[in-house]
Write a protein that holds these residues in place. Structure first.
Motif, short mmCIF file in Angstrom:
data_model
loop_
_atom_site.label_atom_id
_atom_site.label_comp_id
_atom_site.label_asym_id
_atom_site.label_seq_id
_atom_site.Cartn_x
_atom_site.Cartn_y
_atom_site.Cartn_z
N TYR A 71 0.81 -1.22 0.00
CA TYR A 71 0.00 0.00 0.00
C TYR A 71 0.85 1.27 0.00
N GLU A 72 2.08 1.17 0.50
CA GLU A 72 3.00 2.31 0.41
C GLU A 72 3.23 2.64 -1.07
N SER A 73 3.37 1.60 -1.88
CA SER A 73 3.67 1.83 -3.29
C SER A 73 2.49 2.44 -4.04
N THR A 74 1.28 2.35 -3.46
CA THR A 74 0.12 2.99 -4.12
C THR A 74 0.00 4.47 -3.72
N GLY A 75 0.76 4.87 -2.69
CA GLY A 75 0.69 6.26 -2.22
C GLY A 75 -0.52 6.51 -1.32
N LEU A 76 -1.26 5.46 -0.97
CA LEU A 76 -2.49 5.65 -0.18
C LEU A 76 -2.27 5.50 1.31
N LEU A 77 -1.11 4.98 1.72
CA LEU A 77 -0.92 4.58 3.12
C LEU A 77 -0.52 5.74 4.04
N THR A 78 -1.21 5.85 5.18
CA THR A 78 -0.80 6.76 6.25
C THR A 78 -0.77 5.99 7.55
N VAL A 79 0.28 6.20 8.35
CA VAL A 79 0.37 5.55 9.67
C VAL A 79 -0.12 6.54 10.71
N VAL A 80 -1.02 6.07 11.58
CA VAL A 80 -1.58 6.91 12.64
C VAL A 80 -1.14 6.33 13.98
N ASP A 81 -0.81 7.21 14.92
CA ASP A 81 -0.38 6.75 16.25
C ASP A 81 -1.62 6.29 17.05
N GLY A 82 -1.72 4.97 17.25
CA GLY A 82 -2.87 4.42 17.97
C GLY A 82 -2.63 4.31 19.46
N ASP A 83 -1.44 4.76 19.91
CA ASP A 83 -1.09 4.67 21.33
C ASP A 83 -1.44 5.97 22.05
N GLN A 84 -2.65 6.43 21.85
CA GLN A 84 -3.15 7.63 22.53
C GLN A 84 -4.65 7.41 22.75
N ASP A 85 -5.31 8.33 23.46
CA ASP A 85 -6.71 8.02 23.78
C ASP A 85 -7.56 7.96 22.51
N MET A 86 -8.72 7.31 22.65
CA MET A 86 -9.55 6.98 21.48
C MET A 86 -9.94 8.22 20.68
N VAL A 87 -10.25 9.31 21.37
CA VAL A 87 -10.69 10.53 20.68
C VAL A 87 -9.54 11.12 19.86
N ALA A 88 -8.33 11.08 20.44
CA ALA A 88 -7.16 11.62 19.72
C ALA A 88 -6.88 10.78 18.47
N VAL A 89 -7.08 9.48 18.56
CA VAL A 89 -6.86 8.62 17.38
C VAL A 89 -7.89 8.97 16.30
N THR A 90 -9.15 9.15 16.72
CA THR A 90 -10.19 9.52 15.75
C THR A 90 -9.83 10.83 15.05
N THR A 91 -9.37 11.81 15.83
CA THR A 91 -9.02 13.12 15.26
C THR A 91 -7.94 12.96 14.19
N GLU A 92 -6.94 12.11 14.49
CA GLU A 92 -5.85 11.91 13.51
C GLU A 92 -6.37 11.26 12.24
N ILE A 93 -7.24 10.25 12.41
CA ILE A 93 -7.75 9.55 11.22
C ILE A 93 -8.61 10.50 10.38
N LYS A 94 -9.45 11.29 11.07
CA LYS A 94 -10.30 12.24 10.33
C LYS A 94 -9.46 13.26 9.56
N ARG A 95 -8.33 13.66 10.18
CA ARG A 95 -7.45 14.61 9.51
C ARG A 95 -6.95 14.00 8.19
N VAL A 96 -6.62 12.72 8.24
CA VAL A 96 -6.15 12.03 7.02
C VAL A 96 -7.27 11.99 5.99
N LEU A 97 -8.47 11.60 6.43
CA LEU A 97 -9.58 11.43 5.49
C LEU A 97 -10.04 12.76 4.89
N ASP A 98 -9.92 13.83 5.68
CA ASP A 98 -10.42 15.13 5.22
C ASP A 98 -9.38 15.91 4.43
N SER A 99 -8.15 15.41 4.40
CA SER A 99 -7.09 16.19 3.73
C SER A 99 -7.18 16.03 2.22
#
Ligand code: AP5
Ligand code: MG
Length: 218
Positions: free
Chosen positions: A190-218
């Motif tokens: 998936y790195e080779s497709t340019g679609l992959l983003t790594v998100v830090d899942g070692d934080q509280d659930m809301v912070a993880v959601t915020t990071e994922i939404k940032r990726v999806l909304d960018s």
């Protein structure tokens, strides 16, 4: 525009299901969890359910053929038109290639692949503390997410909860080994497709959601 088509990758207990449930509400898209589909087949006692029960209880992967077929059929259901979150699929290179060709055939384009990354040592506690509402499937944790009112599901008020047959410390080690082995092939794919983003899942659930939404909304 809320239309999103994404893959959520991550280790057992990494928070895929937790995040998928939040994202499906936020973007009005559907969560497609192969683990949930297989567990439903086991409970219903279907042919597939009987075939996979022992494999799942031992924390091993079921065949590529079964899960590819399952996802291909599910993507044809109308509720996927507005978008979907693949949770726990693909898990092997063969599944990723199978997904690639089925999406091409169906004329569907993926927007994003998100890997939720969590250190292995934190996952045993997450998995052994997990429980789920037996009616609506809302997920909880003995330490990190208890129902607001004891013994009553926040979402539906049901008083019965279940724990998964594969959620014990003995299977976690082998589930993690399998994950890392398969991820070492999937991540470069998936790195080779340019679609992959790594998100830090070692934080509280809301912070993880915020990071994922940032990726999806960018
Ligand atoms: P599956 O159901 O996909 O299980 P898994 O990959 O092992 O992942 P989990 O569901 O255990 O974890 P999760 O990432 O969803 O974490 P959750 O959000 O619940 O697969 C099960 C089995 O089915 C496989 O072993 C295999 O046999 C078979 N299978 C499925 N798909 C397959 C495929 N494609 N190919 C072949 N076989 C397949 O979170 C865990 C806990 O932590 C919860 O209690 C939650 O409340 C808590 N939590 C979540 N986020 C946080 C946070 N940020 N901080 C603190 N606690 C958190
Ligand atoms: Mg899950």
């Amino acid at each position: 525009m809320t239309e999103k088509r994404l893959i959520l990758m991550g280790p057992p207990g990494g928070g895929k299901g937790t995040q998928a449930k939040v994202l499906q509400e936020a973007y009005s898209i559907v969560q497609l969890s192969t683990g949930d589909m297989l567990r439903a087949a086991v409970v219903a006692g279907t042919g597939v359910g009987k075939q996979v029960k022992a494999i799942m209880d031992a924390g091993n992967l079921v065949s590529d053929e079964i899960v590819i077929g399952m996802i291909s059929e599910r993507l044809d259901v109308e509720d996927c038109v507005n978008g979907f979150i693949l949770d726990g699929f693909p898990r092997t290179l063969a599944q990723a290639e199978g997904l690639d060709s089925m999406l091409k055939e169906k004329g569907i384009v993926l927007d994003s692949v998100v890997e939720i990354r969590v250190p292995d040592q934190n996952l045993v506690d997450r998995i052994t503390g997990r429980f789920t509402c037996s009616k609506c499937g809302e997920g909880y944790h003995d330490t990190f997410k208890l129902p607001i009112i004891a013994d009553s599901c926040d979402s539906c008020g049901n008083a019965e909860f279940t724990r998964r047959a594969d959620d014990h410390a003995e299977t976690v080690k082998s589930r993690l080994e399998t994950y890392h082995k398969q991820a070492s092939q999937l991540l470069p794919f998936y790195e080779s497709t340019g679609l992959l983003t790594v998100v830090d899942g070692d934080q509280d659930m809301v912070a993880v959601t915020t990071e994922i939404k940032r990726v999806l909304d960018s």
